[in-house]
Design a protein around this motif. Structure first.
Motif, PDB file in Angstrom:
ATOM      1  N   GLU A  50       0.892  -1.266  -0.120  1.00  0.00           N
ATOM      2  CA  GLU A  50       0.058  -0.008   0.075  1.00  0.00           C
ATOM      3  C   GLU A  50       0.974   1.363  -0.031  1.00  0.00           C
ATOM      4  OE1 GLU A  50      -2.354  -0.679   3.224  1.00  0.00           O
ATOM      5  OE2 GLU A  50      -3.734  -2.366   2.252  1.00  0.00           O
ATOM      6  N   SER A  51       1.822   1.115   0.538  1.00  0.00           N
ATOM      7  CA  SER A  51       2.970   2.277   0.492  1.00  0.00           C
ATOM      8  C   SER A  51       3.451   2.733  -0.615  1.00  0.00           C
ATOM      9  CB  SER A  51       3.936   2.274   1.729  1.00  0.00           C
ATOM     10  OG  SER A  51       4.903   1.353   1.501  1.00  0.00           O
TER      11      SER A  51
ATOM     12  N   ASN B 247       3.574   5.946  -3.093  1.00  0.00           N
ATOM     13  CA  ASN B 247       4.724   7.060  -2.795  1.00  0.00           C
ATOM     14  C   ASN B 247       5.877   6.666  -2.486  1.00  0.00           C
ATOM     15  OD1 ASN B 247       2.356   9.143  -2.913  1.00  0.00           O
ATOM     16  ND2 ASN B 247       1.765   7.831  -1.193  1.00  0.00           N
TER      17      ASN B 247
ATOM     18  N   ARG C 277       9.460   6.732  -0.821  1.00  0.00           N
ATOM     19  CA  ARG C 277       9.903   6.872   0.600  1.00  0.00           C
ATOM     20  C   ARG C 277      10.799   7.779   1.127  1.00  0.00           C
ATOM     21  NH1 ARG C 277      10.026   1.333  -0.440  1.00  0.00           N
ATOM     22  NH2 ARG C 277       8.393   0.222   0.148  1.00  0.00           N
TER      23      ARG C 277
END
Length: 126
Positions: free
Chosen positions: A40-41, A44, A46
């Motif tokens: 889900e991350s 974007n 990090r």
């Protein structure tokens, strides 16, 4: 023949481990949550923590995962494994022998020896 021996040993250990199935289910659920959170991350980049310039202003430092890696390294870097702490280290001062260091299992009901750890790893790798 060797596989039959492994299965026999594993069955014997699991027979004396009444919480085995539930413990494995709980671990698998935690592993799934870990990897889903990573997936889900992925929408974007990090962002690394901000740096602080000479004048005290914050500046963007870059992205945590933008460094080069080989294809073999990619899986471990993109999807870091879920870690579980099963034992702990400690020490206590003993006036007779000085420092008494020890390592102990944290969950005496589930993984409380290396034989059970071996069975658990075999099950999770299936």
């Amino acid at each position: 023949p060797a596989q039959a021996v492994r299965e026999s040993v594993s069955s014997c250990i699991k027979a004396a481990w009444p919480t085995f199935d539930q413990f494995v289910e709980d671990l698998v659920e935690q592993i799934q949550e870990h990897y889903l959170a990573l997936a889900e991350s992925a929408a974007n980049p990090r962002q690394m923590t901000h740096g602080i310039g000479d004048n005290g202003e914050l500046y963007l430092r870059g992205h945590e995962d933008a460094s080069a890696c080989t294809k073999a390294q990619l899986t471990g870097q993109a999807f870091s494994p879920k870690e579980f702490v099963l034992s702990e280290r400690g020490a206590q001062y003993n006036r007779f022998s000085g420092i008494d260091a020890w390592i102990r299992w944290m969950d005496h009901v589930n993984v409380c020896n290396k034989e059970r750890l071996w069975v658990l790893i075999m099950e999770l790798e299936r």
